[in-house]
Structure formats: C-alpha cells, structure tokens
Design a protein around this motif. Structure first.
Motif, short mmCIF file in Angstrom:
data_model
loop_
_atom_site.label_atom_id
_atom_site.label_comp_id
_atom_site.label_asym_id
_atom_site.label_seq_id
_atom_site.Cartn_x
_atom_site.Cartn_y
_atom_site.Cartn_z
N LYS A 205 -19.58 35.63 -8.41
CA LYS A 205 -20.23 34.35 -8.74
C LYS A 205 -20.12 33.43 -7.53
O LYS A 205 -19.11 33.44 -6.83
N ILE A 206 -21.12 32.65 -7.34
CA ILE A 206 -21.10 31.69 -6.22
C ILE A 206 -20.00 30.65 -6.43
O ILE A 206 -19.81 30.21 -7.56
N PRO A 207 -19.18 30.26 -5.45
CA PRO A 207 -19.29 30.68 -4.06
C PRO A 207 -18.63 32.03 -3.81
O PRO A 207 -17.53 32.28 -4.25
N PHE A 208 -19.34 32.90 -3.07
CA PHE A 208 -18.72 34.15 -2.64
C PHE A 208 -19.25 34.52 -1.26
O PHE A 208 -20.28 34.01 -0.81
N GLY A 209 -18.50 35.42 -0.61
CA GLY A 209 -18.86 35.77 0.75
C GLY A 209 -19.01 37.27 0.94
O GLY A 209 -18.51 38.07 0.15
N ILE A 210 -19.73 37.63 2.01
CA ILE A 210 -19.86 39.03 2.43
C ILE A 210 -19.43 39.10 3.89
O ILE A 210 -19.91 38.30 4.72
N ALA A 211 -18.53 40.03 4.18
CA ALA A 211 -17.98 40.14 5.55
C ALA A 211 -18.39 41.46 6.16
O ALA A 211 -18.49 42.48 5.48
N GLN A 212 -18.60 41.42 7.46
CA GLN A 212 -18.99 42.66 8.15
C GLN A 212 -18.46 42.65 9.59
O GLN A 212 -18.49 41.63 10.27
N PHE A 233 -21.29 44.69 22.21
CA PHE A 233 -20.02 44.10 21.80
C PHE A 233 -19.89 44.19 20.29
O PHE A 233 -20.80 44.69 19.61
N GLU A 234 -18.77 43.71 19.78
CA GLU A 234 -18.56 43.78 18.34
C GLU A 234 -18.39 42.40 17.75
O GLU A 234 -17.70 41.55 18.33
N GLN A 235 -19.00 42.21 16.60
CA GLN A 235 -18.86 40.93 15.91
C GLN A 235 -18.07 41.09 14.62
O GLN A 235 -18.00 42.17 14.04
N MET A 236 -17.48 39.99 14.18
CA MET A 236 -16.78 39.93 12.89
C MET A 236 -17.38 38.71 12.19
O MET A 236 -17.06 37.58 12.54
N GLU A 237 -18.33 38.96 11.29
CA GLU A 237 -19.06 37.84 10.69
C GLU A 237 -18.86 37.79 9.18
O GLU A 237 -18.76 38.83 8.51
N HIS A 335 -31.64 27.83 -11.24
CA HIS A 335 -32.04 28.85 -10.26
C HIS A 335 -32.07 28.17 -8.90
O HIS A 335 -32.70 27.12 -8.76
N PHE A 336 -31.45 28.75 -7.91
CA PHE A 336 -31.54 28.14 -6.58
C PHE A 336 -31.33 29.18 -5.48
O PHE A 336 -30.78 30.26 -5.73
N ILE A 337 -31.78 28.81 -4.28
CA ILE A 337 -31.50 29.66 -3.11
C ILE A 337 -30.16 29.21 -2.55
O ILE A 337 -30.01 28.04 -2.17
N PRO A 338 -29.18 30.10 -2.51
CA PRO A 338 -27.87 29.67 -1.99
C PRO A 338 -27.96 29.23 -0.53
O PRO A 338 -28.78 29.75 0.24
N TRP A 339 -27.13 28.27 -0.19
CA TRP A 339 -26.96 27.90 1.22
C TRP A 339 -25.85 28.78 1.79
O TRP A 339 -25.03 29.31 1.04
N ILE A 340 -25.86 28.87 3.10
CA ILE A 340 -24.90 29.77 3.74
C ILE A 340 -24.02 29.03 4.75
O ILE A 340 -24.52 28.31 5.61
N VAL A 341 -22.71 29.24 4.60
CA VAL A 341 -21.77 28.80 5.63
C VAL A 341 -21.28 30.08 6.30
O VAL A 341 -20.76 30.97 5.63
N GLU A 342 -21.51 30.14 7.59
CA GLU A 342 -21.22 31.37 8.33
C GLU A 342 -20.03 31.18 9.25
O GLU A 342 -19.92 30.13 9.90
N THR A 343 -19.15 32.19 9.31
CA THR A 343 -18.14 32.20 10.38
C THR A 343 -18.44 33.42 11.24
O THR A 343 -18.50 34.54 10.73
N SER A 344 -18.68 33.19 12.52
CA SER A 344 -19.17 34.26 13.39
C SER A 344 -18.28 34.40 14.61
O SER A 344 -18.27 33.55 15.50
N ALA A 345 -17.51 35.49 14.61
CA ALA A 345 -16.55 35.69 15.70
C ALA A 345 -16.85 36.98 16.44
O ALA A 345 -17.57 37.84 15.93
N GLY A 346 -16.31 37.12 17.63
CA GLY A 346 -16.46 38.35 18.40
C GLY A 346 -15.13 39.08 18.45
O GLY A 346 -14.10 38.49 18.77
N ALA A 347 -15.14 40.38 18.13
CA ALA A 347 -13.89 41.15 18.15
C ALA A 347 -13.37 41.30 19.58
O ALA A 347 -12.17 41.25 19.82
N ASP A 348 -14.29 41.45 20.53
CA ASP A 348 -13.87 41.63 21.92
C ASP A 348 -13.32 40.32 22.48
O ASP A 348 -12.29 40.30 23.15
N ARG A 349 -14.03 39.23 22.19
CA ARG A 349 -13.56 37.93 22.68
C ARG A 349 -12.22 37.57 22.07
O ARG A 349 -11.36 36.98 22.72
#
Ligand code: ATP
Length: 479
Positions: A205-212, A233-237, A335-349
């Motif tokens: 249920k919202i709020p929820f996240g997907i990590a990759q 490179f590799e990302q951790m998002e 009914h709504f389109i969820p907004w997104i808060v993103e955390t975007s990191a680099g594994a190499d950095r």
C-alpha cells in the motif's frame, strides 16, 4: 527548504572556501589509484590492450568492497524495511521507454570541439563557465560572449551542440534502425514500467518503494577522476511511490536518512554536505532535487541525488503505453497517479568514497603505517589468520583450522609470506579489521591473539571461541 541544503548553482560548489573547507581525506588521487592497483581493488579495464577509456575493473578486493557496499545499501533500503521491495529488471528495454522518459530528446550534454586540436569538452566544465546558466548551454553565441578557448592550446571552440549520452546497440541479427535498442542510462525506468506488476504481486500500500541495483551506461563526454565518472557503472536506486499531498514530507525524511547512511558506514560527517539544485538546474519535470555531496580530492561533487519527481514518470508511461498506472486507495476511494521520491546513488562512487575517506597514514614507532579504516561490514576481509612461525607445521595447521571455521561466516584469509610485522601492515593497508595470530604458546594453551586494526591492541582468546568473538564484533559494529 531545509537549512542543510542551501540552493547554490552547479558551479558554486567548485569554489572552495578556505575557512570552511574540510579538505580531502587524501590530497592526491594517485595515492588511491596506486593503492587500488597494487593491492587488487581496481584496475584499468583491458589493460593488456592499452586500456579502454572510462571503464575500470574490480579486482579480488574491489569486488568484495563493492559487493559489501551494495549489500549494506540493500540491508538499509530493503531488508530492514517493510515498505520497500527489490527488483532486477533488464538492461535492455523497449526503446519506446526512452522516448517516453524524455531521454532520447533530452538526455544530452553540451559538447564543444576545438577547431585546431579536435579535442572535445563538456561546455559547462570549461574554465570560465563558473556562472553559466542552462540557457547558455544552448546559446550559439556563448563561446564568444564568455571568451572561451580550448584549455589545451587556446584554439577556437565550436558553438555547443547537444550530445546524447545514451549508448546504442542492435537487438537481433539485423543491424538496422528498426533494431536499435539502448543500454539503460539509469535503472529507474525499469522500476516505473514494473510499478503495476510489483504493486499487484507484493500487495504493498502507498507509500511503498521499489529498489534496484544494477549497471547503467552513459557515453560521458569527459569521464575521469578514476571511478567517479565512468561510461559503465552501477547504480543503487529506490523509487518511493507516495500520495501527491505527502511527497514533500517524504522527501524531507529521505534526504537526511540517505546522508546518515554514509556516516553510519564511516564517512567523515564534515566531508558530507547537501546542496539543493538551483531552479535553472532542475530537470524539467523535477519539483525538487538535493544532492548529497562529498569533498573529493577534486572538490565537492555529487554522491547521491534525492529527487521529488512528481507524477511525471508514471503519468508519461501511462499516457504513452495506454495502460492504467493509477493507484486506488480503498480507504478514501481515491484514484490517483502516485508521485515519486527517488534516491539515486552510484555503487562505484560510494565504494570510492568509502575507500578515500578510510585512508590514513600514521607514524607508529618511527615507521609509516598506512591504514584503511574501513567499516568492518565494508572491509573485503574481516579476518586474517597469521602464523608467528611458519616453519612449525602444527602452527600452520592450527591457522588453517581457525581460518576454515571463520570462512563459514565471513571472508577470511591466511598469509605466511612475510614476518609478522609486515603481515600486519599488509592487512592494515587493505582494511582487515582483525588479525588472528597463532604462536608457539597456542600449541600449549589453545589460545590465540586477536589484534585490532585501529587500536592495535591484542587480546588473547581461546582458539575455539574465535569464530564467536568475530561474529560478536561484527554484530556490534553493524549500524
Ligand atoms: P553528475 O552530475 O555527476 O553527472 P548525474 O546528476 O547525472 O551525475 P544521476 O543521473 O542523478 O547523476 O545519477 C545518480 C547517481 O549515479 C549519481 O549520484 C552517481 O553516484 C551515479 N553516477 C551517475 N553517472 C555516473 C558515472 N558516469 N559514473 C559513475 N557513477 C555515476
């Protein structure tokens, strides 16, 4: 706006204030590049063929470090949370995705070329562009107006043109336009296009996240600074799907949480800061963007971005695919389109930052000691088992027994190729938190010495308790 995230233009970060600058952990980048090569952390890729620009390979110690960084991220972002689940989507995706996301049209940097030497530069990285605006980067008169010349030979520079950073390849046996696909330049799109699948199968249920975590590719115009900017490179998002009214609130929670993660794994707090993007620097869809920056030897630079992306991503994919990507909240019947808060990191950095920040040189009894003070969770080896006398087979045999026992839990290594002082220094230099030494007395009393990397203290423990002691110390060190 958070007071820890002043709004400054992209280039203000390049100006170092001597009064507040904490200075880098390592003055010369070459110190780390050299150590990485010498000890097997990171090598230039394809070296025996003269190398390939902007790609680096991780050696035996580097792959352990980077895996540990990715594991630590996954632990904080997925394992310890009930509201975030993982995903591993393809590097190759339907090419239409990159049209919808805006990457085909917009994912570009301003490229200029010297008419004399043909060297190519990213316009906004040239000396003299410190106060450049986004509008300047598409202005054909910008070179004359700012009086820019080639930094190598003073030659005349071309007007900027947009250079798309996506790498292309062909799918299937025919090399024609219709078969063109892109190597993903970010992992995030794989998450957006799987939003409905994950929502339905995980029943979150919202709020929820997907990590990759995964590879990304960018044909950077000016890669460099070791693994800071590479073409592969590799990302951790992590994409956090929220109710539109609560996006700002979630953003304010994620930013300090992400900064704290680096600190928890040992990065010096004074070498971290947050910087909010100036309005002209924001991606056209972004509501707010704040970078976590680190004081690298080459200045303050982005380590990770935290972004409020609004409903842009799901909204665009819904429109282009014709599929319904809305969320239905049964409690409010909304009914709504969820907004997104993103955390975007680099594994190499991140791995690079942990490596840099852990480096220290000390003087011990008149001798230089190089130590990587890596957090035990990140250290490639947790324990080295060392014989005081390698000529005594009983000692060597006892070492191997202890090491084999430890290896069931952690990365452990045996080394007998030098005298004990040198063996300790070698382990210090690669960040091994503990050394277990077996000596002649061990054969009598069944006890061994555990030496601590940082304090250099030694503790005598029964050999059959070593595994348990190390496990306790690992648990105690865990953030
Ligand atoms: P920069 O301003 O440094 O080019 P960016 O804003 O393009 O970075 P994002 O698109 O936000 O970066 O990517 C998220 C993260 O991915 C970055 O914070 C960084 O850690 C990592 N990253 C991006 N590009 C590269 C690269 N070329 N090499 C290594 N890591 C990268």
């Amino acid at each position: 706006m958070s007071d820890t995230a002043p709004t400054v233009s992209k280039h203000a970060r390049d100006v170092l204030d001597p009064l507040t600058d904490p200075g880098p952990a390592v003055a010369e980048l070459d110190t780390i590049v050299g150590l990485s090569k010498r000890r097997g952390f990171i090598y230039p890729s394809s070296e025996i063929y003269g190398g390939i620009n902007a790609v680096w390979d991780y050696g035996p110690l580097g792959v352990e470090l980077k895996n540990n960084v990715k594991r630590a991220w996954w632990r904080a972002m997925v394992q310890e949370r009930d509201d975030i689940v993982g995903l591993d989507s393809g590097i190759l995706m339907a090419p239409q995705i990159w049209v919808t996301s805006g990457h085909v049209a917009e994912f570009s940097d301003p490229l200029v070329e010297c008419a004399d030497c043909r060297r190519r530069y990213r316009l906004d990285e040239l000396p003299g562009t410190e106060s450049i605006t986004q509008a300047d980067t598409v202005d054909p008169t910008v070179i004359d107006r700012l009086g820019l010349v080639c930094p190598a030979d003073g030659g005349r520079l071309s007007a900027p043109r947009r250079f798309n950073l996506m790498l292309k390849t062909f799918l299937g046996p025919v090399e024609e336009e219709a078969a063109v696909v892109y190597l993903r330049p970010e992992t995030a799109q794989g998450i957006y296009v799987n939003f409905r699948n994950v929502k339905e199968t995980s029943r979150k249920k919202i709020p929820f996240g997907i990590a990759q975590v995964g590879k990304a590719f960018r044909n950077e115009i000016s890669p460099g600074n070791f693994v800071f900017r590479m073409r592969e490179f590799e990302q951790m998002e992590m994409q956090y799907f929220v109710h539109p009214d609560r996006a700002a609130e979630h953003f304010d929670e994620w930013l300090p949480r992400r900064r704290a993660w680096y600190e928890a794994y040992g990065v010096t707090p004074a070498r971290l800061r947050t910087r909010q993007h100036a309005p002209d620097e924001l991606a056209h869809y972004a509501k707010k963007a704040v970078d976590v920056e680190y004081r690298f030897p080459f200045g303050w630079k982005e380590l990770e971005g935290v972004h409020n992306r609004g409903d842009w991503d799901l909204g665009r994919h819904m429109e282009a695919s014709g599929e319904n990507l809305e969320y239905f909240d049964p409690a409010t019947e909304e009914h709504f389109i969820p907004w997104i808060v993103e955390t975007s990191a680099g594994a190499d950095r991140a791995a690079f930052t942990f490596l840099l920040d852990a480096y220290r040189e000390e003087e011990v009894r008149g001798e230089k000691r190089v130590v990587l003070g890596l957090h035990p969770e990140l250290a490639p080896y947790k324990v080295a088992v060392l014989p005081l006398l390698k000529k005594r087979p009983e000692i060597v045999e006892m070492c191997h027994r202890i090491k084999a026992d430890l290896q069931r839990d952690v990365m452990a290594v045996y080394d007998d190729t030098a005298a004990i002082g040198k063996l300790y220094r070698r382990q210090d230099e690669i960040g091994t938190p503990w050394c277990v030494t077996v000596d002649v007395d061990s054969l009598e009393d069944g006890a061994v010495t555990i030496r601590d990397r940082d304090a250099m203290t030694q503790e005598r423990v029964s050999a059959d308790r070593v595994r348990e002691v190390i496990a306790d110390r690992m648990r105690a060190a865990r953030p």
